[in-house]
Design a protein around this motif. Structure first.
Motif, PDB file in Angstrom:
ATOM      1  N   GLY A  17      18.396  19.570   8.876  1.00 44.75           N
ATOM      2  CA  GLY A  17      19.163  18.405   8.636  1.00 44.75           C
ATOM      3  C   GLY A  17      20.274  18.267   7.625  1.00 44.75           C
ATOM      4  O   GLY A  17      20.247  19.158   6.729  1.00 44.75           O
ATOM      5  N   THR A  18      20.680  17.054   7.599  1.00 42.00           N
ATOM      6  CA  THR A  18      21.735  16.852   6.428  1.00 42.00           C
ATOM      7  C   THR A  18      21.491  15.825   5.724  1.00 42.00           C
ATOM      8  O   THR A  18      20.756  14.833   6.117  1.00 42.00           O
ATOM      9  N   ILE A  19      22.214  15.739   4.468  1.00 45.50           N
ATOM     10  CA  ILE A  19      22.085  14.405   3.618  1.00 45.50           C
ATOM     11  C   ILE A  19      22.825  13.338   4.269  1.00 45.50           C
ATOM     12  O   ILE A  19      23.955  13.740   5.298  1.00 45.50           O
ATOM     13  N   GLY A  20      22.846  12.136   3.986  1.00 40.75           N
ATOM     14  CA  GLY A  20      23.667  11.295   4.517  1.00 40.75           C
ATOM     15  C   GLY A  20      24.982  11.146   3.920  1.00 40.75           C
ATOM     16  O   GLY A  20      25.429  11.601   2.718  1.00 40.75           O
ATOM     17  N   VAL A  66      33.512  14.766  10.050  1.00 41.17           N
ATOM     18  CA  VAL A  66      32.508  14.729   8.994  1.00 41.17           C
ATOM     19  C   VAL A  66      31.107  15.230   9.262  1.00 41.17           C
ATOM     20  O   VAL A  66      30.549  16.072   8.346  1.00 41.17           O
ATOM     21  N   ALA A  67      30.748  15.003  10.532  1.00 36.08           N
ATOM     22  CA  ALA A  67      29.235  15.515  10.757  1.00 36.08           C
ATOM     23  C   ALA A  67      29.225  17.089  10.883  1.00 36.08           C
ATOM     24  O   ALA A  67      28.456  17.615  10.297  1.00 36.08           O
ATOM     25  N   ILE A  68      30.187  17.719  11.535  1.00 37.57           N
ATOM     26  CA  ILE A  68      30.287  19.284  11.494  1.00 37.57           C
ATOM     27  C   ILE A  68      30.588  19.579   9.930  1.00 37.57           C
ATOM     28  O   ILE A  68      29.877  20.536   9.769  1.00 37.57           O
ATOM     29  N   GLY A  69      31.493  19.016   9.399  1.00 36.39           N
ATOM     30  CA  GLY A  69      31.549  19.651   8.003  1.00 36.39           C
ATOM     31  C   GLY A  69      30.045  19.455   7.050  1.00 36.39           C
ATOM     32  O   GLY A  69      29.941  20.301   6.211  1.00 36.39           O
ATOM     33  N   SER A  70      29.339  18.272   7.431  1.00 39.49           N
ATOM     34  CA  SER A  70      28.084  18.337   6.511  1.00 39.49           C
ATOM     35  C   SER A  70      27.252  19.185   6.752  1.00 39.49           C
ATOM     36  O   SER A  70      26.236  19.557   6.384  1.00 39.49           O
ATOM     37  N   THR A  71      27.135  20.095   8.015  1.00 37.04           N
ATOM     38  CA  THR A  71      26.369  21.113   8.309  1.00 37.04           C
ATOM     39  C   THR A  71      26.802  22.395   7.913  1.00 37.04           C
ATOM     40  O   THR A  71      25.877  23.251   7.759  1.00 37.04           O
ATOM     41  N   ALA A  72      27.883  22.597   7.274  1.00 41.17           N
ATOM     42  CA  ALA A  72      28.503  23.596   6.803  1.00 41.17           C
ATOM     43  C   ALA A  72      27.977  24.023   5.471  1.00 41.17           C
ATOM     44  O   ALA A  72      28.804  23.837   4.455  1.00 41.17           O
ATOM     45  N   THR A  73      26.838  24.253   5.604  1.00 40.54           N
ATOM     46  CA  THR A  73      26.220  24.544   3.785  1.00 40.54           C
ATOM     47  C   THR A  73      26.178  26.060   3.442  1.00 40.54           C
ATOM     48  O   THR A  73      25.744  26.276   2.365  1.00 40.54           O
ATOM     49  N   SER A  74      26.237  26.772   4.232  1.00 47.23           N
ATOM     50  CA  SER A  74      26.292  28.373   4.025  1.00 47.23           C
ATOM     51  C   SER A  74      27.145  28.999   5.188  1.00 47.23           C
ATOM     52  O   SER A  74      27.429  28.664   5.945  1.00 47.23           O
ATOM     53  N   THR A  98      26.396   4.796   7.114  1.00 49.86           N
ATOM     54  CA  THR A  98      25.984   5.972   6.751  1.00 49.86           C
ATOM     55  C   THR A  98      25.310   7.039   7.826  1.00 49.86           C
ATOM     56  O   THR A  98      24.387   6.448   8.351  1.00 49.86           O
ATOM     57  N   ILE A  99      25.805   8.146   7.926  1.00 50.69           N
ATOM     58  CA  ILE A  99      25.573   9.019   9.017  1.00 50.69           C
ATOM     59  C   ILE A  99      24.811  10.229   8.542  1.00 50.69           C
ATOM     60  O   ILE A  99      25.036  10.996   7.267  1.00 50.69           O
ATOM     61  N   HIS A 100      23.934  10.876   9.277  1.00 51.79           N
ATOM     62  CA  HIS A 100      23.276  12.233   8.848  1.00 51.79           C
ATOM     63  C   HIS A 100      23.350  12.956  10.200  1.00 51.79           C
ATOM     64  O   HIS A 100      23.308  12.147  11.480  1.00 51.79           O
ATOM     65  N   VAL A 101      22.902  14.245  10.174  1.00 51.09           N
ATOM     66  CA  VAL A 101      22.986  15.125  11.236  1.00 51.09           C
ATOM     67  C   VAL A 101      21.575  15.988  11.277  1.00 51.09           C
ATOM     68  O   VAL A 101      21.211  16.271  10.534  1.00 51.09           O
ATOM     69  N   LYS A 102      21.203  16.051  12.551  1.00 53.91           N
ATOM     70  CA  LYS A 102      19.879  16.949  12.988  1.00 53.91           C
ATOM     71  C   LYS A 102      20.791  17.851  13.939  1.00 53.91           C
ATOM     72  O   LYS A 102      21.369  17.792  14.849  1.00 53.91           O
ATOM     73  N   VAL A 103      20.372  19.052  13.600  1.00 50.51           N
ATOM     74  CA  VAL A 103      20.850  20.410  14.198  1.00 50.51           C
ATOM     75  C   VAL A 103      19.679  21.174  14.639  1.00 50.51           C
ATOM     76  O   VAL A 103      18.742  21.444  13.936  1.00 50.51           O
ATOM     77  N   SER A 104      19.726  21.458  16.014  1.00 47.99           N
ATOM     78  CA  SER A 104      18.670  22.105  17.033  1.00 47.99           C
ATOM     79  C   SER A 104      19.187  23.210  17.660  1.00 47.99           C
ATOM     80  O   SER A 104      19.983  23.205  18.188  1.00 47.99           O
ATOM     81  N   ILE A 105      18.425  24.242  17.405  1.00 52.58           N
ATOM     82  CA  ILE A 105      18.993  25.494  18.329  1.00 52.58           C
ATOM     83  C   ILE A 105      18.207  25.151  19.875  1.00 52.58           C
ATOM     84  O   ILE A 105      16.891  24.897  19.974  1.00 52.58           O
ATOM     85  N   LEU A 122      22.445  22.082  19.511  1.00 53.64           N
ATOM     86  CA  LEU A 122      22.423  20.651  19.583  1.00 53.64           C
ATOM     87  C   LEU A 122      22.632  20.079  18.377  1.00 53.64           C
ATOM     88  O   LEU A 122      21.910  20.029  17.467  1.00 53.64           O
ATOM     89  N   VAL A 123      24.076  19.244  18.342  1.00 50.47           N
ATOM     90  CA  VAL A 123      24.231  18.727  17.064  1.00 50.47           C
ATOM     91  C   VAL A 123      24.239  17.088  17.079  1.00 50.47           C
ATOM     92  O   VAL A 123      24.768  16.488  18.332  1.00 50.47           O
ATOM     93  N   GLU A 124      23.253  16.093  16.796  1.00 49.91           N
ATOM     94  CA  GLU A 124      22.992  14.851  17.015  1.00 49.91           C
ATOM     95  C   GLU A 124      23.394  14.165  15.439  1.00 49.91           C
ATOM     96  O   GLU A 124      22.847  14.732  14.520  1.00 49.91           O
ATOM     97  N   VAL A 125      24.236  13.045  15.678  1.00 48.11           N
ATOM     98  CA  VAL A 125      24.622  12.549  14.705  1.00 48.11           C
ATOM     99  C   VAL A 125      23.846  11.072  14.609  1.00 48.11           C
ATOM    100  O   VAL A 125      24.182  10.303  15.793  1.00 48.11           O
ATOM    101  N   PHE A 126      23.307  10.515  13.323  1.00 47.98           N
ATOM    102  CA  PHE A 126      22.661   9.332  13.482  1.00 47.98           C
ATOM    103  C   PHE A 126      23.170   8.358  12.603  1.00 47.98           C
ATOM    104  O   PHE A 126      23.598   8.764  11.387  1.00 47.98           O
TER     105      PHE A 126
END
Length: 149
Positions: A17-20, A66-74, A98-105, A122-126
């Motif tokens: 997951g990501t931060i908000g 913004v959602a995809i960018g927030s998942t790019a941590t490494s 404020t959005i945050h993201v959950k990524v599931s394989i 699967l990229v889910e934005v909340f």
């Protein structure tokens, strides 16, 4: 941070997951300028008062970015983005949300070159109410450690 995560190391149903990140009016204005999308849904507060949502909504493409960018941590040195499928904008995102993201394989499959495989995330934005606002599938082309799998 640079890492190496090979095809065989991806585990179905694993999540991260990501931060908000709060969406601002500035985000919307800059995105409109970058894309040329000045539709009143995003830019005209008075017109929006006459519409269903009563206020301006963020561009779907802004939320996607913004959602995809927030998942790019490494940076995975043995993987590259192959593309995105099934992008859906489920609910509007408003200024101040404020959005945050959950990524599931969600899947793995063979690729035409046996040295690589495709991994689907699967990229889910909340939003801040934990309501889903967007989802998509991100497909990664990932190098294999061996060609046996």
């Amino acid at each position: 941070m640079f890492t190496k995560k090979y095809y065989e190391e991806y585990v179905i149903d694993s999540t991260r997951g990501t931060i908000g990140r709060t969406i601002t009016e500035t985000d919307i204005v800059i995105h409109a300028g970058q894309t040329g999308d000045f539709f009143p849904h995003h830019m005209d507060a008075e017109w929006c008062k006459t519409q269903t949502f009563n206020e301006r909504i963020a561009h779907g493409t802004l939320i996607f970015s913004v959602a995809i960018g927030s998942t790019a941590t490494s940076v995975n040195e043995v993987s590259i983005s192959y593309g995105y499928d099934r992008i859906r904008f489920i609910r509007p995102v408003f200024i101040g949300d404020t959005i945050h993201v959950k990524v599931s394989i969600s899947g793995k499959k063979k690729y035409k070159k046996p040295s690589h495989g495709l991994v689907t995330e699967l990229v889910e934005v909340f939003n801040q109410k934990d309501e889903i606002v967007m989802l998509c599938e991100h497909i990664l082309l990932v190098e294999k450690k061996s060609t046996g799998e």
